[in-house]
Design an enzyme around this catalytic site. Structure first.
Site, PDB file in Angstrom:
ATOM      1  CG  HIS A 162       5.858   7.022  -1.830  1.00 22.06           C
ATOM      2  ND1 HIS A 162       5.088   7.313  -2.940  1.00 22.06           N
ATOM      3  CD2 HIS A 162       7.136   6.923  -2.280  1.00 22.06           C
ATOM      4  CE1 HIS A 162       5.861   7.376  -4.011  1.00 22.06           C
ATOM      5  NE2 HIS A 162       7.104   7.159  -3.634  1.00 22.06           N
TER       6      HIS A 162
ATOM      7  CG  ASN B 244       6.597   7.096  -8.729  1.00 22.33           C
ATOM      8  OD1 ASN B 244       6.193   6.743  -7.633  1.00 22.33           O
ATOM      9  ND2 ASN B 244       7.852   7.452  -8.939  1.00 22.33           N
TER      10      ASN B 244
ATOM     11  CG  HIS C 279      11.920  -5.443  -1.532  1.00 17.21           C
ATOM     12  ND1 HIS C 279      12.833  -4.532  -2.004  1.00 17.21           N
ATOM     13  CD2 HIS C 279      12.611  -6.602  -1.352  1.00 17.21           C
ATOM     14  CE1 HIS C 279      14.022  -5.105  -2.115  1.00 17.21           C
ATOM     15  NE2 HIS C 279      13.909  -6.353  -1.726  1.00 17.21           N
TER      16      HIS C 279
ATOM     17  CE1 TYR D 211       9.808   1.045  -2.464  1.00 12.26           C
ATOM     18  CE2 TYR D 211      11.982   1.674  -3.228  1.00 12.26           C
ATOM     19  CZ  TYR D 211      10.616   1.863  -3.219  1.00 12.26           C
ATOM     20  OH  TYR D 211      10.058   2.876  -3.955  1.00 12.26           O
TER      21      TYR D 211
END
Length: 743
Positions: free
Chosen positions: A116, A188, A380, A403
């Site tokens: 990402h 996503n 997160h 994360y």
């Protein structure tokens, strides 16, 4: 829709101006302070590192002095020349300004995200509908509740410098700055993932990334290592099929669905629980580019998606999504209609579990600074609020660790939450101290519990005052094993459902994508193995791809699953709003400018964005009315930028219409119409876009090879009538009838 004032004839400005005020030709010398942000921009809310509002204007936290200073505030009289012994040097080591300026520059970059990395973002507001009250006590979902948000969209595989329109999964991450703490919904644009267990995440990413010896190919899956992994690891089949569909090449971030992927547990005010999946539904509908269009875009405008998002917001065409939830009973098995809800490679068809709208997201401001906001924002999945809890999804469990861990590496320490874009908008008293980049100046003498020296503060909260309490679910005792449940072993029924849910046109695109990607692989064994996987999804899909690869189609190793299609998975067959669509208007400089002016105003009035295309830049002026500003020239325009093309006549070749100046101006096509206009029209026609025209436009269509009688082509006497029909065609996104299907 809200639009910014100004522009020609009192209408809205065309987006894209880089500065809040037009610059003058000569270097300015009149001393004044920093210019404010553009009207479409704002920065993070002005809150302290501990979540308290400072009451400061957002632009106060940026640069303030009218004069250039050092980082310590000393004003400077010179910044073009180092301190030297005489004009020819040598340069002196004592030059503190040189050292500070170069040292800071040398350390400007931080590690980009492993995945990402390529992203774009915007600020906005979320409004709760109150419809989720029966299933969750999350306050930001209450009726009328308004919550500031920051949303980041991204590709997965590419580096920060890669193109926007590659075939890839897109990230859709939302940070809700709620009064109960920050909630991050990190998802996503596809509801399923490649893997079921987080321990395999390094494997799928290593396989998808460029080959380690050559660092190619960049930002794409059309290579051997990706297909080696996904054909050996067949739980990846469902997500791979989504990637090979039109979902892998979205038209824009504004026209893209988002999914939380995992199953979450919701808790209501009475303590009752349900299982849920989160969905973002774009108001403009779900649309994609066609493959050739995406490839052209990568070369013509690799920033296409981030530009589209920023321009839409600047134009006042604010993107909107409804947040919805699918609700499932919280049964001990965590299974719904035979679908294991803890398996992130599964989806629950909307026909079985409808998506219930619970709130509206509106993106209404662009960031002021990409690095400070878009690059430094830290998401997160463990940033939760009362009313939302996690489940035992093994992929989600790993993300809860990963994360947090990655932010420490990227952002230099554990205090990343104190960066302005990450600061919560709820009071913070966490007793966490020190560390790199600590910006809060803590008071007190007892950062521990229990204490008496600080009077016992901070105190523990109960549920009655908003404490976050995990759901006390029973955990079945068992042996420690490295295994997956038997229900995780079905790797083909859900991909088959997706395939059967596609229209014939969408199936053709999937076949073409598989054929293209596998033909880019070097090893023949990978192609043969991929066909064996496809045979277990559908024999037609397998046979058509095999034909494209020049290989025989293998037999399935298990019978095709007996599943019902889910029409909700298809992007076609619906009508959608046309706000924010971009209309290219090709001007005939010798034609009727009154008609062009009128059509341009009609496009604006319909909530769309008109871009006038002419042989040169500047303004078109026939002396009879307001001059018309040209936004694109024949040399800079390409069909991929526009949702529809309007031909205001038949434009003659421009002065630069020859190959040595512009290779697109093929001199062999030279005639009465500029060859680049013919290319523009032929591409738009080939990609199924609506094309309209008047005042001699028929000749342009015929010269370009397009059929004036084809679906999606409108010719008329008056521009207004043509635009009306074109707008109706845009509601379906493309003239899909131009794409014959053979499957």
């Amino acid at each position: 829709m809200t639009r910014t004032p100004g522009g020609e004839g009192g209408g809205p400005e065309i987006p894209g101006r880089p500065a809040p005020e037009p610059p003058q030709v000569d270097e300015p010398t009149e001393v004044h302070g920093p210019l404010p942000p553009k009207p479409d921009q704002h920065g993070p809310a002005s809150v302290s590192p501990t979540g308290e509002s400072t009451g400061l204007d957002q632009d106060v936290v940026a640069q303030r002095d009218a004069y250039l200073t050092t980082a310590q505030g000393a004003r400077l009289y010179e910044t073009d020349h180092s301190l030297k012994v005489g004009e020819r040097g040598p340069t002196l080591l004592q030059d503190h300004h040189l050292r500070e300026k170069i040292t800071h520059f040398d350390h400007e970059r931080i590690p980009e995200r492993v995945v990402h990395a390529r992203g774009a973002a915007a600020h906005g507001v979320f409004q709760g509908y109150g419809t989720a009250a029966k299933v969750t006590k999350a306050a930001f979902l209450a009726k009328g509740a308004e919550t500031e948000v920051f949303v980041r969209f991204s590709t997965v595989l590419g580096s920060r410098g890669s193109a926007d329109t590659v075939r890839d999964t897109r990230g859709f991450a939302t940070k809700f700055y709620t009064g109960e703490g920050t909630f991050d919904l990190v998802g996503n644009n596809m509801p399923v993932f490649f893997i079921q267990d987080a321990i395999k995440f390094p494997d799928i990413i290593h396989a998808g990334k460029p080959h380690p010896d050559r660092e190619i190919p960049q930002a794409q899956s059309a290579h051997d290592t990706f297909w080696d992994f996904v054909t050996l690891h067949t739980e990846a089949t469902h997500h791979t099929l989504w990637n090979m569909s039109d979902r892998g090449i979205p038209r824009s971030y504004r026209m893209m669905e988002g999914f939380g992927v995992h199953t979450f547990r919701l808790v209501n005010a009475e303590g009752g629980t349900t299982l849920a999946k989160f969905h973002w539904k774009p108001k403009l509908g779900v649309h994609s580019q066609v493959w050739e269009e995406a490839q052209i875009t990568q070369g013509m405008d690799p920033d296409f998606h981030r530009r589209d998002l920023a321009d839409a917001i600047e134009a006042g065409a604010y993107p909107q999504w409804e947040l919805g939830v699918q609700i499932f009973p919280d049964n001990p098995e965590q299974v719904f209609e035979g679908i294991d809800l803890l398996d992130p490679t599964n989806l629950a068809p909307e026909e079985l579990a409808p998506v219930q709208p619970v709130g509206l997201l509106t993106l209404n401001a662009n960031p002021t600074n990409y690095f400070a906001e878009t690059e430094q924002v830290a998401f997160h999945p463990g940033h939760l609020v009362p009313g939302i809890d996690v489940t035992d999804d093994p992929l989600l469990t790993g993300r809860l660790f990963s994360y947090l861990d990655t932010q420490i590496s990227r952002l230099g320490g554990p205090n990343f939450g104190q960066l302005p874009i990450n600061r919560p908008h709820a009071p913070v008293n966490d007793m966490l101290r020190d560390g790199m980049h600590q910006t809060a100046v803590h008071s007190g003498t007892a950062p521990y519990k229990p204490n008496s020296l600080d009077g016992g503060c901070p105190f523990l909260a109960g549920e009655d005052v908003g404490a976050y309490v995990e759901v006390p679910k029973e955990v079945e005792a068992g042996r420690k094993v490295r295994q997956a449940p038997a229900s995780f072993s079905d790797h083909f029924s859900q991909p088959r459902r997706f395939w059967l849910s596609m229209t014939p046109t969408e199936q053709e695109h999937i076949i073409a994508a598989y054929t293209f990607e596998l033909n880019k692989c070097y090893e023949q064994a990978l192609k043969e193995r991929a066909l064996k996987v496809l045979a277990n999804i559908d024999p037609v899909l397998c046979a058509e791809v095999a034909t494209g690869l020049g290989l025989p189609a293998p037999e399935a190793t298990e019978p095709p699953a007996d599943v019902e299609p889910s029409p909700a998975l298809s992007q076609l067959g619906k009508k959608w709003p046309t706000e924010g669509r971009v209309i290219g208007i090709v001007a005939n400089t010798d034609g009727d400018l009154d008609s062009l002016r009128s059509v341009r105003e009609d496009v604006l009035a319909a909530g769309m964005v008109p871009l006038v295309i002419a042989p040169t830049g500047g303004k078109l002026d026939d002396g009879t009315g307001e001059p018309v500003t040209v936004q694109r020239t024949f040399a800079t325009a390409r069909s991929i930028e526009f949702d529809a093309i309007l031909l205001a006549g038949a434009p003659e070749p421009g002065a630069d219409a020859y190959g040595a100046r512009d290779a697109k101006a093929d001199e062999q096509q030279a005639g009465t119409t500029d060859p680049r206009v013919l290319l523009l029209v032929s591409e738009a026609y080939r990609h199924g876009k609506a094309i309209g025209g008047w005042a001699g436009a028929r000749a342009v269509l015929e010269a370009s090879g397009a059929s004036a009688s084809a679906p999606g082509v409108v010719l008329g006497e008056m521009g207004a009538a043509v635009l009306e029909e074109i707008t109706e065609l845009l509601a379906a996104h493309r003239a899909w009838e131009r794409f014959p299907a053979c499957v």
